[in-house]
Enzyme design. Structure first.
Site, mmCIF file in Angstrom:
data_model
loop_
_atom_site.group_PDB
_atom_site.id
_atom_site.type_symbol
_atom_site.label_atom_id
_atom_site.label_comp_id
_atom_site.label_asym_id
_atom_site.label_seq_id
_atom_site.Cartn_x
_atom_site.Cartn_y
_atom_site.Cartn_z
ATOM 1 N N CYS A 70 -53.082 -53.293 43.162
ATOM 2 C CA CYS A 70 -51.753 -53.788 43.578
ATOM 3 C C CYS A 70 -51.095 -54.586 42.442
ATOM 4 O O CYS A 70 -51.742 -55.412 41.795
ATOM 5 C CB CYS A 70 -51.900 -54.656 44.828
ATOM 6 N N CYS A 74 -50.830 -62.232 44.359
ATOM 7 C CA CYS A 74 -51.280 -63.141 45.428
ATOM 8 C C CYS A 74 -52.660 -63.706 45.052
ATOM 9 O O CYS A 74 -53.624 -62.938 44.903
ATOM 10 C CB CYS A 74 -51.355 -62.393 46.745
ATOM 11 N N CYS A 77 -56.011 -62.647 46.773
ATOM 12 C CA CYS A 77 -56.268 -61.248 47.144
ATOM 13 C C CYS A 77 -57.136 -60.494 46.137
ATOM 14 O O CYS A 77 -56.799 -60.375 44.961
ATOM 15 C CB CYS A 77 -54.957 -60.518 47.337
ATOM 16 N N CYS A 114 -55.077 -50.779 62.741
ATOM 17 C CA CYS A 114 -54.165 -51.360 61.753
ATOM 18 C C CYS A 114 -54.503 -50.829 60.367
ATOM 19 O O CYS A 114 -55.607 -51.039 59.863
ATOM 20 C CB CYS A 114 -54.309 -52.881 61.801
ATOM 21 N N CYS A 145 -50.563 -50.075 64.009
ATOM 22 C CA CYS A 145 -50.022 -51.159 63.192
ATOM 23 C C CYS A 145 -50.211 -50.741 61.732
ATOM 24 O O CYS A 145 -51.238 -50.137 61.401
ATOM 25 C CB CYS A 145 -50.800 -52.445 63.475
ATOM 26 N N CYS A 205 -46.126 -58.454 63.681
ATOM 27 C CA CYS A 205 -47.412 -59.139 63.527
ATOM 28 C C CYS A 205 -47.266 -59.978 62.266
ATOM 29 O O CYS A 205 -47.119 -59.434 61.169
ATOM 30 C CB CYS A 205 -48.535 -58.118 63.370
ATOM 31 N N ARG A 277 -54.408 -64.321 66.652
ATOM 32 C CA ARG A 277 -55.617 -63.619 66.202
ATOM 33 C C ARG A 277 -56.470 -64.477 65.276
ATOM 34 O O ARG A 277 -55.990 -64.990 64.258
ATOM 35 C CB ARG A 277 -55.253 -62.301 65.504
HETATM 36 N N1 SAM Z 1 -49.909 -55.476 50.462
HETATM 37 C C1 SAM Z 1 -49.386 -55.775 51.735
HETATM 38 C C2 SAM Z 1 -48.888 -57.195 51.840
HETATM 39 O O1 SAM Z 1 -49.383 -58.049 51.119
HETATM 40 O O2 SAM Z 1 -48.033 -57.422 52.683
HETATM 41 C C3 SAM Z 1 -50.345 -55.486 52.873
HETATM 42 C C4 SAM Z 1 -51.822 -55.743 52.683
HETATM 43 S S1 SAM Z 1 -52.295 -57.466 52.421
HETATM 44 C C5 SAM Z 1 -54.011 -57.311 51.973
HETATM 45 C C6 SAM Z 1 -52.310 -58.112 54.078
HETATM 46 C C7 SAM Z 1 -52.630 -59.565 54.270
HETATM 47 O O3 SAM Z 1 -54.015 -59.780 54.131
HETATM 48 C C8 SAM Z 1 -52.031 -60.565 53.336
HETATM 49 O O4 SAM Z 1 -50.714 -60.865 53.644
HETATM 50 C C9 SAM Z 1 -52.912 -61.790 53.549
HETATM 51 O O5 SAM Z 1 -52.376 -62.599 54.558
HETATM 52 C C10 SAM Z 1 -54.233 -61.160 53.999
HETATM 53 N N2 SAM Z 1 -55.295 -61.398 53.006
HETATM 54 C C11 SAM Z 1 -55.447 -60.752 51.826
HETATM 55 N N3 SAM Z 1 -56.517 -61.229 51.168
HETATM 56 C C12 SAM Z 1 -57.057 -62.211 51.925
HETATM 57 C C13 SAM Z 1 -58.173 -63.079 51.773
HETATM 58 N N4 SAM Z 1 -58.922 -63.056 50.690
HETATM 59 N N5 SAM Z 1 -58.438 -63.953 52.764
HETATM 60 C C14 SAM Z 1 -57.661 -63.986 53.874
HETATM 61 N N6 SAM Z 1 -56.600 -63.188 54.073
HETATM 62 C C15 SAM Z 1 -56.287 -62.315 53.118
HETATM 63 C C1 DTB Z 2 -54.115 -60.087 58.393
HETATM 64 O O1 DTB Z 2 -53.444 -61.104 58.715
HETATM 65 N N1 DTB Z 2 -55.354 -60.119 57.946
HETATM 66 C C2 DTB Z 2 -55.829 -58.793 57.643
HETATM 67 C C3 DTB Z 2 -54.646 -57.892 58.085
HETATM 68 N N2 DTB Z 2 -53.656 -58.848 58.472
HETATM 69 C C4 DTB Z 2 -54.128 -56.853 57.212
HETATM 70 C C5 DTB Z 2 -56.316 -58.626 56.254
HETATM 71 C C6 DTB Z 2 -57.426 -59.577 55.871
HETATM 72 C C7 DTB Z 2 -57.896 -59.220 54.511
HETATM 73 C C8 DTB Z 2 -59.065 -60.030 54.072
HETATM 74 C C9 DTB Z 2 -59.524 -59.679 52.715
HETATM 75 C C10 DTB Z 2 -59.975 -58.251 52.549
HETATM 76 O O2 DTB Z 2 -60.801 -57.759 53.355
HETATM 77 O O3 DTB Z 2 -59.561 -57.599 51.586
HETATM 78 FE FE1 SF4 Z 3 -51.033 -56.769 46.950
HETATM 79 FE FE2 SF4 Z 3 -52.991 -58.173 48.043
HETATM 80 FE FE3 SF4 Z 3 -50.647 -59.332 47.630
HETATM 81 FE FE4 SF4 Z 3 -50.874 -57.396 49.533
HETATM 82 S S1 SF4 Z 3 -51.855 -59.403 49.549
HETATM 83 S S2 SF4 Z 3 -49.249 -57.625 48.013
HETATM 84 S S3 SF4 Z 3 -52.438 -56.085 48.570
HETATM 85 S S4 SF4 Z 3 -52.042 -58.543 46.026
#
Ligand code: SAM
Ligand code: DTB
Ligand code: SF4
Length: 330
Positions: A70, A74, A77, A114, A145, A205, A277
């Site tokens: 990506c 963030c 992430c 989802c 979702c 959501c 959730r």
């Molecule tokens: N890329 C899209 C976005 O960011 O909207 C969708 C996928 S992103 C992985 C979805 C959500 O996962 C993020 O908004 C964040 O709230 C959650 N997330 C990602 N990494 C995480 C982590 N290490 N711990 C907890 N939540 C996480």
């Molecule tokens: C949300 O609030 N949490 C989920 C889902 N929406 C997409 C994602 C959590 C991701 C946790 C880190 C991972 O497994 O990559």
């Molecule tokens: Fe990309 Fe992760 Fe940020 Fe979603 S949360 S925009 S997958 S870096």
């Protein structure tokens, strides 16, 4: 906004005609989060009972349909291409592979499927495929979702036309703390997408992450931003940061688990009829902590042994916990 009746929580505010406040102030929410724990969770539980069966928890299953690589930054992430997390980037899954996972999720008792993609925003040809996935998963009798990053108005309408039920798009944290965590998009960008999602008639959501080094005022700011939206998100995921080696937030000091429970309780009080959730982070939580979160108003979980890229409790552990608590799937 028409004012109808006194609020059901202990504040003295008046409610708008639909029954839910949308005029929270940061100081009020900071005070709510800081109330004596027993008062806070007692009130949250009482409100929970007014709107839901307290012994039922909804099960959503996640699948990463496009993993890693990506362009966004963030800091939490593992899927950002900017951090060395040893995660292998993969291309968009084929529809049949997604449907096989959805069938298995349904057989395990999940009611919502989802699908998440590590995109800043979807390209049109990717959206064609995701729409086909949504149609297929919906055809299995599951709620659908997706979380694909930023959408424009037309993309949101296309997903709605494909039969999508929910769009997940988290605000992640308070507007004030947002710039500490993400620099490649703004809080306002998030709200724009959420506006398109609502305008398309999709359920929202939307939640966030705690444990990122934020203060209580930032958790308050996040909850306030959610609860003061024109319409409360139908689902509110509260994620505990999953610390992944290689991401900038790896090694961040752990949040007091009771502070997590307080966040869940405040979410329940502020958004009484939304599914709250208990999301990422359960793998590292004790059964007792999760039980306290359910008492404080959490009534949905991510189910299945993987979140998107990180581990989640195996179905067996969750099934045992539900049996011990007398909780049944919603
Ligand atoms: N890329 C899209 C976005 O960011 O909207 C969708 C996928 S992103 C992985 C979805 C959500 O996962 C993020 O908004 C964040 O709230 C959650 N997330 C990602 N990494 C995480 C982590 N290490 N711990 C907890 N939540 C996480
Ligand atoms: C949300 O609030 N949490 C989920 C889902 N929406 C997409 C994602 C959590 C991701 C946790 C880190 C991972 O497994 O990559
Ligand atoms: Fe990309 Fe992760 Fe940020 Fe979603 S949360 S925009 S997958 S870096």
């Amino acid at each position: 906004m028409a004012v109808a009746e006194a609020c059901s929580c202990s504040c003295s505010a008046k409610l708008p005609a639909d029954g839910f406040r949308r005029d929270w102030t940061v100081s009020e929410v900071v005070a709510l989060l800081g109330r004596p724990m027993n008062d806070l969770i007692f009130e949250a539980h009482a409100i929970h009972r007014q709107h839901f069966d307290p012994n039922r928890v909804q099960l959503s299953q996640l699948l990463s349909i496009k993993t890693g690589g990506c362009p966004e930054d963030c800091k939490y992430c593992p899927q950002s291409a900017r951090y060395d997390t040893e995660l292998k980037a993969e291309k968009l899954l084929e529809i049949e592979a997604v449907l096989a996972e959805a069938r298995a999720a349904k057989a395990n008792g999940a009611t919502r499927f989802c699908m998440g993609a590590a995109w800043r925003s979807p390209k049109e040809r990717d959206l064609d495929k995701v729409c086909a996935m949504v149609e297929g998963v919906k055809g299995l009798g599951l709620e659908t979702c997706v979380t694909l990053g930023m959408l424009d108005a037309a993309q949101a309408r296309r997903l709605k036309d494909a039969g999508l039920d929910y769009y997940n798009h988290n605000i992640d944290t308070s507007p004030e703390f947002y710039g500490e965590i993400i620099s490649t998009r703004t809080f306002a960008d998030r709200l724009d997408t959420l506006g398109h999602v609502r305008a398309a008639g999709l359920n929202v959501c939307c939640g966030g992450i705690v444990g990122m080094g934020e203060g209580r005022e930032h958790r308050a700011g996040m909850l306030l931003a959610l609860a003061n939206m024109p319409q409360h998100p139908e689902s509110v995921p509260i994620n505990m940061l999953v610390q992944v080696e290689g991401t900038p937030l790896f090694g961040e000091g752990a949040l007091d688990p009771f502070e997590f429970v307080r966040t869940v309780a405040a979410a329940r009080i502020m958004m009484p009829a939304s599914l709250v959730r208990l999301s990422a982070g359960r793998e590292a939580m004790s059964d007792e902590l999760q039980a306290l979160c359910f008492f404080a108003g959490a009534n949905s979980i991510f189910y299945g042994e993987k979140l998107l890229t990180t581990p989640n409790p195996a179905e067996g552990r969750d099934a045992k916990l539900f049996a011990r608590l007398g909780v049944e799937p919603l």
